[in-house]
Write an enzyme that holds these catalytic residues in place. Structure first.
Site, PDB file in Angstrom:
ATOM      1  N   HIS A  40       0.842  -1.208   0.000  1.00  0.00           N
ATOM      2  CA  HIS A  40       0.000   0.000   0.000  1.00  0.00           C
ATOM      3  C   HIS A  40       0.876   1.257   0.000  1.00  0.00           C
ATOM      4  O   HIS A  40       0.625   2.202  -0.738  1.00  0.00           O
ATOM      5  CB  HIS A  40      -0.883   0.037   1.249  1.00  0.00           C
ATOM      6  N   GLY A 150      -2.259  -1.843  -7.538  1.00  0.00           N
ATOM      7  CA  GLY A 150      -1.143  -2.780  -7.517  1.00  0.00           C
ATOM      8  C   GLY A 150      -1.276  -3.894  -8.561  1.00  0.00           C
ATOM      9  O   GLY A 150      -2.372  -4.385  -8.822  1.00  0.00           O
ATOM     10  N   LYS A 152      -0.360  -6.736  -7.988  1.00  0.00           N
ATOM     11  CA  LYS A 152      -0.753  -7.906  -7.203  1.00  0.00           C
ATOM     12  C   LYS A 152      -2.162  -8.365  -7.585  1.00  0.00           C
ATOM     13  O   LYS A 152      -2.430  -9.555  -7.715  1.00  0.00           O
ATOM     14  CB  LYS A 152      -0.677  -7.531  -5.723  1.00  0.00           C
ATOM     15  N   SER A 188       0.276  -9.159   1.574  1.00  0.00           N
ATOM     16  CA  SER A 188      -1.178  -9.090   1.503  1.00  0.00           C
ATOM     17  C   SER A 188      -1.723  -8.919   2.913  1.00  0.00           C
ATOM     18  O   SER A 188      -1.177  -9.488   3.867  1.00  0.00           O
ATOM     19  CB  SER A 188      -1.726 -10.397   0.907  1.00  0.00           C
TER      20      SER A 188
END
Ligand code: AMP
Length: 285
Positions: A40, A150, A152, A188
């Site tokens: 983040h 992101g 991700k 995460s």
């Protein structure tokens, strides 16, 4: 460093951003569900590189969780999160309640064709409709010049990118690289669910992706057999795999045979116990 501002109402953040823009500032935006980690924070820095001030939203969005998913259990650490934002020099946080964000009845929704038929979309019914709904609303409320997401959550990024084009949002998108722990595990908020033993197992996903990526780059252009073997090995280590494959970078459709000169997403999602982990790597041939 000026104190960070906090807004709980849509009107509050909207007026603040408007006044920033009136004074000639370019506003960057990072939407999050909180329980922040380095991933983040890296997006806040990325947004900062492309904007004068950064706004972060912290909101665990109920519409993107399925009935059997972890909405209630999702980690909520709002005060620590706000401190982290402040340390990153974030200008303001938007921390709405559900009541502020959603009307009691909803008659409209966003429907996704095809792009949610693969990867996470195939396993989390309604998830990306919920994601697009909240990102659509947040873009309308905050009206940022630029927003960072992101890699991700690569399918999320692809869908938001598509939404911005199809719905004409006036925002520039940035995609930040995946931040990992030293052993390779993608950071995460859900990693906090893992037991000590599972945490030791978890980086196997990263290693499997890395192995397949290397083989592809070394010339294996029909990787399904190879992926099948890696899948068996992961299953033997108690991972329950939702998907593991190579996908077209733009359409997210599964690909069997890879071609030189194209970019692909090698992606995996797997449960370890009741924790769902996702990870991916880009392959540029
Ligand atoms: P979330 O709070 O999980 O909704 O994530 C907020 C944003 O952080 C999303 O754009 C995610 O893709 C991004 N993000 C989550 N994990 C990572 C990571 N390990 N590295 C980089 N960005 C991430």
């Amino acid at each position: 460093m000026a104190d960070i501002k906090q807004f709980d109402t849509k009107e509050g953040i909207r007026e603040e951003v408007k006044s920033l823009k009136r004074s000639g500032k370019r506003v960057g935006f990072v939407p999050t569900m909180g329980a922040m980690h380095e991933g983040h924070l890296s997006l806040m820095r990325l947004a900062r590189e492309h904007a004068d001030e950064v706004v972060v939203s912290i909101y665990v969005n109920p519409t993107q969780f399925g009935p059997d998913e972890d909405f209630e259990a999702y980690p909520r650490r709002i005060q620590t999160d706000i401190e982290k934002c402040e340390n990153e020099g974030v200008y303001a946080v938007f921390t709405p309640t559900d009541k502020e964000m959603y009307l009691p009845e909803r008659y409209l929704s966003i429907k996704i064709d095809e792009m949610a038929d693969y990867m996470c979309g195939a396993h989390r019914e309604g998830h990306f409709e919920g994601v697009l709904l909240i990102v659509n609303k947040l873009f309308n409320v905050v009206q940022p010049d630029v927003a960072a997401f992101g890699q991700k959550d690569i399918q999320q990024y692809a869908l938001i990118h598509r939404m911005v084009r199809e719905f004409d949002h006036d925002v520039e998108l940035l995609m930040g690289p995946i931040k990992r722990a030293d052993d390779g595990l993608a950071l995460s908020s859900r990693n906090s669910y893992l037991t000590d033993e599972q945490r030791v197992q978890a980086p196997s996903l990263y290693r499997a992706l890395g192995y397949v990526k290397k083989q592809i780059e070394d010339g294996v252009h029909q990787p399904n057999l190879l992926i099948g073997h890696q899948r068996d090995e992961l299953e033997a280590k108690d991972f329950e795999i939702d998907y593991f494959g190579v996908y077209d970078f733009n359409t997210l459709k599964p690909v069997d045979t890879l071609e030189e000169g194209k970019t692909y997403t090698l992606a995996i999602a797997a449960y370890l116990g009741s924790t769902r982990l996702i990870d991916n790597m880009l392959i540029e041939l």
